[in-house]
Design an enzyme around this catalytic site. Structure first.
Site, PDB file in Angstrom:
ATOM      1  N   CYS A  17       9.805  -2.776 -12.020  1.00  7.62           N
ATOM      2  CA  CYS A  17       8.696  -3.668 -11.666  1.00  7.62           C
ATOM      3  C   CYS A  17       8.307  -3.474 -10.195  1.00  7.62           C
ATOM      4  CB  CYS A  17       9.053  -5.121 -11.998  1.00  7.62           C
ATOM      5  SG  CYS A  17       7.607  -6.194 -12.150  1.00  7.62           S
TER       6      CYS A  17
ATOM      7  N   HIS B 284      11.378  -5.042 -17.656  1.00  4.20           N
ATOM      8  CA  HIS B 284      12.642  -5.447 -17.046  1.00  4.20           C
ATOM      9  C   HIS B 284      13.819  -5.236 -17.996  1.00  4.20           C
ATOM     10  CE1 HIS B 284      11.315  -7.570 -13.321  1.00  4.20           C
ATOM     11  NE2 HIS B 284      10.183  -7.715 -14.001  1.00  4.20           N
TER      12      HIS B 284
ATOM     13  N   GLU C 274      16.933  -5.244 -17.213  1.00  2.00           N
ATOM     14  CA  GLU C 274      18.052  -6.118 -16.834  1.00  2.00           C
ATOM     15  C   GLU C 274      17.941  -7.503 -17.473  1.00  2.00           C
ATOM     16  OE1 GLU C 274      14.957  -7.476 -13.930  1.00  2.00           O
ATOM     17  OE2 GLU C 274      15.452  -5.614 -14.991  1.00  2.00           O
TER      18      GLU C 274
END
Length: 226
Positions: free
Chosen positions: A86, A203, A205
């Site tokens: 990002c 994302h 994560e």
């Protein structure tokens, strides 16, 4: 592997990323301050999401001129790995570690949702645990995720296999309706021509535990570890 998670003023996904590497994947990981330039001990630096330096000037613009980001250039020249997520993707393009630029979303709004992605290249260090054509699902959350690159560069990237992920629908169809931000050719993630720098707007994560409803992000982290 030893991972470093970059921390800039305004980073807000650094702890999420650190948690995944340390507590889920059980790998050696440390935070790396933006003023640090000695990063030789790391094998992979992850540049996380957030709003580095408040996104002033342009997202990632100020962060691209810090000692840490400057050190990443020599770091990658030695063949070591960098992942930008990002805002991290924005930083890497601003630093010219990846081609292209991230523009404001074509509809002018912040977008935050789960997004289907099609794997375009499964032979990179970041996608070894995936298959070409596989559809995965990751969260997106950005205002400036509209990836742009000129047509000549896009053609070279296509020929080199540097397009790693594309926005798609649940069946893997890459369509205008499945493009959440206007990115050229529905591009969600790209690599450099040496395939040791990877940037993506989604994302991973935030998609590493079943408790969160998505686990496809683990495949990207496991790929680089493998």
């Amino acid at each position: 592997m030893k991972f470093g998670v970059a921390v800039y003023p305004g980073s807000n996904c650094d702890y999420d990323t650190y948690y995944v590497i340390r507590d889920i994947l059980n790998k050696d990981v440390s935070f790396v301050d933006y003023r640090e330039s000695n990063i030789e001990k790391y094998d992979c630096i992850i540049v996380p999401g957030g709003f580095s330096f408040g996104d002033y000037l342009r997202p990632g613009a100020i962060a691209s001129h810090t000692p840490l980001t400057n050190a990443l250039k020599e770091f990658t020249e030695k063949g070591k790995f960098v992942i930008g997520i990002c805002n991290g993707f924005q930083i890497l393009t601003e630093a010219h570690l990846l081609p292209g630029a991230l523009l404001p979303n074509n509809h002018g709004r912040f977008v935050c949702k789960h997004q289907y992605l099609k794997v375009e290249n499964d032979s990179t260090p970041f996608t070894k645990k995936l298959k070409k054509g596989e559809v995965i699902k990751l969260p997106i959350a950005h205002h400036d995720g509209n990836y742009f690159v000129d047509q000549d560069t896009l053609k070279k990237m296509e020929e080199n296999g540097q397009i790693i992920l594309r926005y798609c629908d649940k069946d893997g169809n890459v369509t205008p309706d499945s493009n959440p931000n206007g990115s050229v050719s529905n591009i969600a993630g790209v690599s450099n021509d040496r395939f040791n720098v990877f940037g993506l707007m989604p994302h991973p994560e935030r998609a590493c535990e079943s408790l969160l409803g998505l686990i496809d992000g683990l495949k990207l982290f496991l790929s680089i570890i493998d």
